[in-house]
Enzyme design. Structure first.
Site, PDB file in Angstrom:
ATOM      1  N   SER A 148       0.805  -1.206  -0.061  1.00  0.00           N
ATOM      2  CA  SER A 148      -0.097  -0.098   0.007  1.00  0.00           C
ATOM      3  C   SER A 148       0.883   1.199   0.077  1.00  0.00           C
ATOM      4  CB  SER A 148      -1.003   0.073   1.074  1.00  0.00           C
ATOM      5  OG  SER A 148      -2.033   0.945   1.227  1.00  0.00           O
TER       6      SER A 148
ATOM      7  N   HIS B 108      -4.823  -1.464  -4.319  1.00  0.00           N
ATOM      8  CA  HIS B 108      -6.171  -1.910  -3.895  1.00  0.00           C
ATOM      9  C   HIS B 108      -6.961  -1.589  -4.803  1.00  0.00           C
ATOM     10  CE1 HIS B 108      -4.271  -2.173   0.031  1.00  0.00           C
ATOM     11  NE2 HIS B 108      -4.109  -0.763   0.200  1.00  0.00           N
TER      12      HIS B 108
END
Length: 242
Positions: free
Chosen positions: A133, A169
Site C-alpha cells: 500500500s 487496492h
C-alpha cells in the site's frame, strides 16, 4: 549477497493473518526475500512510518519475522530516530519492508531525516525494497491516497525511484480505479501500474519485469493516457506464486 540489479517489489499484499501470530508474511514478501539472494538468515528491516511507528505494528512485524526465520530490525522516526545513523542501518539489510498507512505521513518525515536518500543508496546497492500500500506507492512518482481523509486524493510527490504512477487496492476500494484512471487521463499523474489486493509489481532498475500474484484471480494492470481525456487499462499477464 545483494540482488543482481536494483530491485523493488511493490505490492498490495505480502502480509496476512497468522495462525499463531497476528501477521504472517505471505508469498509476495517471501519472494522479495528470495530475490535478495541470501543463502543464510535474511536481514529484514521494517519501517512503520506510514502507521506513525505504532508499537503494535512493530510487535506484529517482529513476531512474524521471527516465525519466518528472518533477522528483524526496524527504523522508527517518532519521537526521534531510534538509531544514530539511519543510512547505515538500511545499507546493512538484505530486504527493507515498508508498511501501509499514510503515504503523505511517510514522505514528509523521510525527507526531513534523509531517509529518502538513504533508501535510494540502499536500492542502488542491491538491498531489495518491498512493501504494501503506502509501502508500494512511495517508490513511484505518485498515486491515489486516503492520507487526507476518506475521499481519495492524488499524491504527486512520491520518491520517484520509479517514474510511473502506482495504484493500490485496485479491486477492493471502489474509489481507487476510477480516480487512478482519471488522474492519468488528465495528466495529473504519468502512466503507470496498478495492483489488485494480493498482486505485486517486480521492477529491476526502473523497468517492470514481471507482475505477480499470491492469490488466484488477482492481477496487475498497465494504465496509460488514451487521448481526449480518457485512459486505457490493460490487464497484465500475472504469474501466480506458489
Amino acid at each position: 549477497m545483494p540482488a543482481d540489479a536494483p530491485t523493488i517489489l511493490a505490492t498490495s499484499g505480502g502480509i496476512g493473518p497468522g495462525t499463531r501470530t497476528r501477521w504472517e508474511f505471505t508469498a509476495l514478501t517471501r519472494h522479495a526475500v528470495d530475490l535478495s539472494g541470501v543463502a543464510g538468515t535474511p536481514r529484514v528491516c521494517f519501517l512503520a512510518t506510514a502507521g506513525g511507528d505504532d508499537s503494535a505494528y512493530l510487535v506484529n512485524f517482529y513476531t512474524a519475522a521471527q516465525a519466518a526465520g528472518f533477522s528483524p530490525s526496524h527504523l522508527a522516526l517518532f519521537p526521534m530516530p531510534n538509531v544514530a545513523e539511519p543510512a547505515e542501518l538500511l545499507l546493512d539489510q538484505d530486504v527493507i519492508f515498508v508498511g501501509g498507512g499514510s503515504v503523505a505521513g511517510l514522505l514528509a518525515p523521510w525527507r526531513m531525516h534523509g531517509v529518502d536518500a538513504a533508501m535510494h543508496a540502499a536500492w542502488r546497492a542491491g538491498v531489495v525494497l518491498t512493501g504494501v500500500s503506502a509501502g508500494s506507492l512511495c517508490w513511484h512518482a505518485g498515486g491515489t491516497t486516503d492520507s487526507f481523509g476518506p475521499r481519495l486524493r492524488a499524491v504527486t510527490d512520491g520518491l520517484g525511484f520509479l517514474p510511473y504512477a502506482n495504484g493500490v487496492h485496485h479491486d477492493s476500494e471502489p474509489q481507487r480505479r476510477p480516480l487512478f484512471q482519471r488522474l492519468i487521463a488528465d495528466g495529473t499523474l504519468p502512466g503507470g501500474y496498478a495492483t489488485d489486493d494480493g498482486a505485486g509489481l517486480l521492477y529491476r532498475d526502473t523497468e517492470l519485469v514481471e507482475a505477480l500474484s499470491e492469490e488466484p484471480g488477482r492481477y496487475a494492470y498497465r494504465v496509460d493516457p488514451g487521448g481526449d481525456g480518457t485512459a486505457t487499462e490493460e490487464r497484465l499477464d500475472t504469474r501466480l506464486l506458489r
